[in-house]
Design an enzyme around this catalytic site. Structure first.
Site, PDB file in Angstrom:
ATOM      1  N   ASP A 241       9.097   1.165   8.941  1.00 44.03           N
ATOM      2  CA  ASP A 241       8.214   2.112   9.635  1.00 44.03           C
ATOM      3  C   ASP A 241       9.048   3.164  10.350  1.00 44.03           C
ATOM      4  O   ASP A 241       9.725   2.872  11.337  1.00 44.03           O
ATOM      5  CB  ASP A 241       7.324   1.380  10.662  1.00 44.03           C
ATOM      6  CG  ASP A 241       6.189   0.612  10.001  1.00 44.03           C
ATOM      7  OD1 ASP A 241       6.000   0.774   8.785  1.00 44.03           O
ATOM      8  OD2 ASP A 241       5.498  -0.137  10.701  1.00 44.03           O
TER       9      ASP A 241
ATOM     10  N   GLU B 135      -1.189  -5.999   5.244  1.00 38.19           N
ATOM     11  CA  GLU B 135      -1.140  -7.265   4.501  1.00 38.19           C
ATOM     12  C   GLU B 135      -2.107  -8.298   5.072  1.00 38.19           C
ATOM     13  O   GLU B 135      -2.365  -8.318   6.275  1.00 38.19           O
ATOM     14  CB  GLU B 135       0.297  -7.813   4.536  1.00 38.19           C
ATOM     15  CG  GLU B 135       1.276  -6.892   3.826  1.00 38.19           C
ATOM     16  CD  GLU B 135       2.737  -7.177   4.131  1.00 38.19           C
ATOM     17  OE1 GLU B 135       3.581  -6.797   3.296  1.00 38.19           O
ATOM     18  OE2 GLU B 135       3.036  -7.757   5.185  1.00 38.19           O
TER      19      GLU B 135
ATOM     20  N   THR C 112       4.770  -8.340  -2.733  1.00 42.05           N
ATOM     21  CA  THR C 112       6.021  -7.614  -2.487  1.00 42.05           C
ATOM     22  C   THR C 112       7.243  -8.445  -2.908  1.00 42.05           C
ATOM     23  O   THR C 112       7.116  -9.532  -3.444  1.00 42.05           O
ATOM     24  CB  THR C 112       6.161  -7.260  -0.992  1.00 42.05           C
ATOM     25  OG1 THR C 112       6.146  -8.483  -0.241  1.00 42.05           O
ATOM     26  CG2 THR C 112       5.023  -6.399  -0.523  1.00 42.05           C
TER      27      THR C 112
ATOM     28  N   GLU D 201       5.309  -4.722  -5.709  1.00 42.39           N
ATOM     29  CA  GLU D 201       6.009  -3.668  -4.966  1.00 42.39           C
ATOM     30  C   GLU D 201       7.415  -4.184  -4.679  1.00 42.39           C
ATOM     31  O   GLU D 201       7.644  -5.383  -4.626  1.00 42.39           O
ATOM     32  CB  GLU D 201       5.345  -3.402  -3.603  1.00 42.39           C
ATOM     33  CG  GLU D 201       3.975  -2.807  -3.660  1.00 42.39           C
ATOM     34  CD  GLU D 201       3.390  -2.590  -2.252  1.00 42.39           C
ATOM     35  OE1 GLU D 201       4.124  -2.811  -1.252  1.00 42.39           O
ATOM     36  OE2 GLU D 201       2.220  -2.197  -2.173  1.00 42.39           O
TER      37      GLU D 201
ATOM     38  N   LEU E  99      11.983  -3.504  -0.065  1.00 41.71           N
ATOM     39  CA  LEU E  99      12.940  -2.615   0.600  1.00 41.71           C
ATOM     40  C   LEU E  99      13.323  -1.489  -0.360  1.00 41.71           C
ATOM     41  O   LEU E  99      13.289  -1.668  -1.580  1.00 41.71           O
ATOM     42  CB  LEU E  99      14.201  -3.402   0.995  1.00 41.71           C
ATOM     43  CG  LEU E  99      13.978  -4.587   1.945  1.00 41.71           C
ATOM     44  CD1 LEU E  99      15.246  -5.421   2.074  1.00 41.71           C
ATOM     45  CD2 LEU E  99      13.520  -4.098   3.316  1.00 41.71           C
TER      46      LEU E  99
END
Length: 511
Positions: free
Chosen positions: A137, A221, A381, A419, A422
């Site tokens: 973020d 999530e 992820t 996804e 990182l």
């Protein structure tokens, strides 16, 4: 939209298989007519690649795009590289900032028009969480001011840990059905927001906007905010903490304990579960033969994870109600890839996040079955990670975790999308994604992959050339079988042809 509580059990009904009891409600719900979703999505050759837009794509006032020229050049470059589309966060804190029911989608409209003109599809994320305080973020976008006002007045609307620390990333699921937000329940707020979005973008639904990812917790999530990075509260690979100490959650826990004839279990969460930065063996609850494996541990984890499942059920019911009339639009839900301490018996970091996944209990099958009932896609992820790249002493097992979730999705008949957790621009990460997502038999292939994230780094010449080759290997079955040198030669052509666009995008994004 509330879920009826499970029937109370007599005190003598407490048994070792208590873990099953709390699941009765969600498991007993009728199967929906969505069994063909996964097969339908997988029937295409190759795996379409989407790219996440920057977190601050739309200005905080909601009226227009940040760096419009950069966005324009970037979208054109992505399209020329064979990318299917983009993913963008539609922030609750931006689009409904002015007051309850006052929606401003102007900046998002600008982006949709640009995507349509460029020929790109859009995955729109209904981001009912705060931006800021989680991995990656780079900007801060809080919840709408009028929501925070209510949370300030009644801090039990925020997730709370054992020491009373409040988390303002997302409204606590404990009050989903309470009219605590200016007369509306949180679920009503989410439903109204999605309805307003659908109506505003009616002409884009199904042709440009092809997926709605419904935010269900921190970072979007379906989980509890058990590992918040803000203010150094948590750091990797800490086990995190249970988030069940607001009065709404405690009230539910009390009722659940009384229902199984163990009222003494209903006063608080486990007292020996440690703190955010601890490791499993530092605690009585999570250590090898700890409290997690006792009758009490099974009761608590069943309740805690069940609350999360019911939250997902309520939001998905609202979402399907809103988007059922939009053909060509899939609904998806993001599940976190909590791979640290996965190699231990208790899987402590998953437990505090709400995934009741241990050596002896599958925490992802119930989530996949819930998504199947609503025809939703499971977005997962950490697809780029390899076990040996992670700290071995923290028992990180991302590859085994991805395999477990993929098996749960396959068993439930839901599409699995992926996804990277990182930002990675190297061939090693690309190879791992291709192997996990695309180099599979049709029934095991992912239905889509979203690449994190668009920014100046992606448009650096070497990174861009590797990315173009990666997209080709993902989307064209023939390219996956060809030797890498050939694919890279073809990617060189794409990189060369798009050089002016990419340079323009990189410069504009950097500025």
């Amino acid at each position: 939209m509330t879920v009826d509580p499970a029937p109370a059990q007599a005190p003598d009904a407490v048994k070792p298989d208590l873990a099953m009891a709390c699941q009765a409600l969600v498991e007993a719900a009728p199967e929906a007519e969505h069994a063909d979703v996964a097969a339908e999505l997988r029937s295409r050759a190759g795996v379409p690649v989407f790219v996440m837009m920057p977190l601050d794509t739309v200005r905080k006032d909601g009226n227009s795009l940040n760096r419009r020229k950069a966005v324009e050049a970037s979208l054109a470059a992505l399209k020329s590289a064979g990318v299917e589309g983009i993913m963008v966060d539609v922030w609750w804190g931006i689009a409904e900032a002015d007051g309850p029911g006052q929606y401003n989608f102007n900046g998002y409209m600008e982006l949709m028009e640009m995507a349509k003109k460029t020929g790109l599809k859009v995955q729109a994320v209904m981001s009912f969480h705060q931006c800021g305080g989680n991995v990656g973020d780079s900007v801060t976008i809080p919840l709408p001011g009028w929501v925070l006002e209510e949370m300030d007045k009644d801090q039990d609307l925020a997730y709370t840990d054992r020491s009373g620390r409040r988390n303002y990333e997302y409204v606590s699921l404990g009050c989903d059905a309470m009219p605590v937000l200016k007369g509306r329940t949180p679920i009503q707020c989410y439903a109204d927001f999605m309805r307003a979005f659908r109506d505003h973008f009616a002409t884009f639904m199904g042709n440009t906007i092809v997926e709605i990812q419904v935010g269900m917790g921190p970072a979007g999530e379906l989980r509890y905010p058990s590992y918040p990075e803000s203010d150094g509260t948590w750091s990797f690979p800490g086990i995190g903490e249970f988030q069940c100490y607001d009065r709404f959650m405690l009230s539910s826990l009390k009722a659940a304990a009384e229902a199984v004839g163990k009222p003494e279990w209903g006063n608080a969460g486990p007292g020996d579960s440690g703190s955010y930065k601890d490791w499993p063996e530092d605690t009585g609850f999570f250590r090898r033969e700890g409290g997690w494996s006792t009758e009490y541990g099974e009761f608590f984890m069943s309740w805690y994870s069940q609350m999360l499942l019911e939250h997902g059920e309520r939001i998905l019911s609202a979402a399907t109600g809103v988007f059922t009339g939009s053909p060509g639009v899939k609904i998806s839900v993001k599940v976190a890839g909590i791979h640290w301490h996965y190699g231990t018996r208790s899987h402590a970091a998953e437990l505090t996040a709400g995934y009741y996944n241990t050596r002896s209990h599958d925490g992802y099958a119930p989530i996949a079955r819930m998504l199947a009932r609503h025809g939703a896609v499971l977005n997962f992820t950490c697809v780029e990670m390899r076990d040996h790249e992670q700290p071995q002493d923290a028992q990180c097992r991302p590859e085994a975790l991805v395999q477990q979730v993929a098996a749960a999705a396959r068993e439930a008949g839901v599409g699995l999308a992926g996804e990277n957790a990182l930002p990675r621009y190297d061939d090693t990460a690309h190879d791992q994604v291709v192997a996990t997502a695309a180099d599979r038999a049709a029934e095991d292939r992912m239905v889509a992959f979203t690449y994190l994230r668009m920014g100046p780094d992606l448009f650096q010449p070497d990174n861009w050339r590797r990315f173009a080759a990666f997209v080709k290997r993902m989307t064209e079955p023939g390219a996956r079988e060809a030797c890498r040198e050939q694919v890279e030669r073809e990617a060189e052509g794409v990189a060369h042809a798009t050089q002016p666009l990419v340079h323009e995008a990189a410069v504009a994004l950097t500025n």
